[in-house]
Design a protein around this motif. Structure first.
Motif, short mmCIF file in Angstrom:
data_model
loop_
_atom_site.label_atom_id
_atom_site.label_comp_id
_atom_site.label_asym_id
_atom_site.label_seq_id
_atom_site.Cartn_x
_atom_site.Cartn_y
_atom_site.Cartn_z
N ALA A 266 -5.71 -1.78 0.37
CA ALA A 266 -4.45 -0.68 0.43
C ALA A 266 -4.02 -0.58 2.03
N HIS A 267 -5.15 -0.24 2.86
CA HIS A 267 -4.84 -0.22 4.13
C HIS A 267 -4.38 -1.46 4.87
N GLU B 109 3.05 -3.95 5.53
CA GLU B 109 4.22 -3.49 5.33
C GLU B 109 4.94 -2.52 6.43
N SER B 110 4.45 -1.97 7.22
CA SER B 110 4.80 -1.12 8.39
C SER B 110 5.26 -2.11 9.35
N ASN B 111 4.94 -3.47 9.43
CA ASN B 111 5.38 -4.26 10.54
C ASN B 111 6.35 -5.47 9.83
N LEU B 112 7.04 -5.15 8.83
CA LEU B 112 7.98 -6.15 8.14
C LEU B 112 9.26 -5.86 8.71
N LEU C 262 9.68 -10.19 6.91
CA LEU C 262 8.74 -11.08 7.50
C LEU C 262 8.00 -10.34 8.76
N PRO C 263 6.61 -10.53 9.04
CA PRO C 263 6.15 -9.86 10.00
C PRO C 263 6.75 -9.85 11.40
#
Length: 423
Positions: free
Chosen positions: A117-118, A124-127, A133-134
């Motif tokens: 989960a982490h 997801e916070s860096n998409l 995409l990252p």
């Protein structure tokens, strides 16, 4: 590409158990048994998540503060493990920088689920919101890990002429084109491969070095195969776009293409910045007059202290019938530092970067222009065509890269010369 987790734990049996559990969650886990080794691994790998137990020599809350200070740029998730179940201990560790706290003994299934989960939330916070995409921050972290790899290759991908395409066909059409390319790329990647985004038109793929060339070949071929669907019937038929607006009204623009630079050897690269500069240079070298292409740098032998200098072509040829105008253009260009010639194919000059070609009022001159454009000697030369023939489409169809109707301002001509040389 797998996310990286650093486990900081002195205990051999438990640390191996945690590593096995994390590996089962499709994450690459590394164990550090000393604080010194942990600091080295944090700086070297920039892990996405750090699991630290209170078995270390330093107090857990103090160590979490140090890790958070050391990684303020990359901000990894920190999960603390402790034998204590006291609320005060939990609060102290969480306030010191930890993102989660688990009391030992832990439930292994819950432990695995929390780690997944982490990792998912961190990714997801860096998409990027459009491509999913990252982003650049995540890509740079991934590239840093690649520097210590021996079996991986990096593909630097640039979508050429995307800005011009967006001007002609709108931002929505450009987004759909990018999304199509990403779908093509993802269909060719293995599960352990990585694809990320540096900017709107720049992407990075990390893959196995033994399949990198085939991947680059497939991406260029597949993109050129589907690309015609993104143009109007008129543009697709004539083979180029024309920009809109008063300033660009006579400019011929090549279709969007994919340029790829492939790097297989990182032994002489010491930082991510150097790696990115090298990749961008390779990508620029892949550019051809039209269509997608890729360039691969393989390991090679060079003499000691050898220096490779980049060549900058500043040669400009003028074919202008009006003698006074020709003199004026030549003087203005020479004052800008360009090398000017007035005869195509002169033995004293190398291939010109730009030809300023006067067609006057004769369509026969356009036939001569077409022959020049089809000559392999001028395959990388841009032709600025000045003419009294006020038929933009006809002039562009004969091969002009820019249609500049007479009369024109010398300052406008100089501006276009600088524009093409920068491109």
């Amino acid at each position: 590409m797998l996310s990286t987790v650093l486990i900081i734990d002195k205990r051999k049996e438990l640390s191996v158990k945690y590593k096995k559990t994390v590996d089962e969650a499709d994450v690459n886990a590394i164990i550090a048994r000393t604080l010194k080794d942990a600091i080295v691994q944090v700086q070297l790998l920039e892990p996405d998540l750090i699991i630290v137990s209170d078995s270390i020599e330093e107090e857990l809350s103090v160590f979490c503060q140090k890790i958070r200070a050391l990684t303020y740029n990359t901000r990894p998730v920190i999960v603390a493990l402790s034998k204590s179940a006291e609320a005060s201990d939990r609060i102290s560790v969480l306030e010191s920088g930890a993102d989660d706290f688990l009391s030992e003994p832990v439930n292994i299934d819950e432990f695995k689920s929390r780690i997944k989960a982490h990792i998912r939330r961190d990714l997801e916070s860096n998409l990027d919101t459009m491509t999913l995409l990252p982003n650049e921050k995540y890509v740079r972290k991934t590239l840093k890990r690649v520097l210590s790899s021996e079996n991986q290759a990096v593909l630097s991908i640039s979508i050429n002429n995307l800005k011009d395409y967006k001007t002609v066909y709108t931002e929505l059409a450009a987004d759909k084109l990018i999304q199509t390319f990403i779908a093509i790329a993802k269909s060719a990647l293995a599960e352990e491969d990585f694809i990320g985004q540096l900017s709107e038109s720049e992407f990075v793929i990390v893959t196995n070095k033994y399949g990198a060339e085939k991947l680059a070949e497939f991406l260029t071929f597949a993109f050129d195969t589907v690309a015609p669907k993104f143009y109007s019937e008129t543009d697709a038929k004539r083979g180029y776009m024309t920009l809109k607006g008063d300033r660009y009204t006579g400019m011929r623009v090549e279709f969007v293409s994919v340029l790829i630079g492939v790097l297989l050897d990182f032994s002489n690269i010491s930082s991510v910045d150097i790696l990115q500069d090298k990749l961008r240079s390779l990508t620029k070298m892949a550019k051809i007059p039209s269509g997608s292409n890729f360039m691969i740098e393989r390991a090679k032998l060079t003499a000691s202290d050898s220096v490779v200098q980049e060549f900058w072509n500043k040669n400009i040829c003028i074919k202008e019938c009006d003698e006074s105008l020709r003199y004026l253009i030549r003087t203005a260009l020479e004052l800008q530092g360009y090398d000017v010639q007035e005869e195509l194919g002169s033995k004293n000059f190398s291939q010109p970067a730009i030809v300023i070609y006067d067609c006057g009022e004769e369509f026969a001159s356009l036939e001569a222009l077409r022959k020049l454009k089809n000559n392999q000697e001028f395959v990388n030369t841009k032709f600025i065509v000045t003419t009294s023939i006020h038929d933009k489409i006809t002039v562009l169809d004969y091969g002009a890269d820019l249609y500049l109707p007479k009369p024109y301002e010398i300052s406008d001509l100089i501006m276009w010369v600088e524009y093409f040389l920068k491109k």
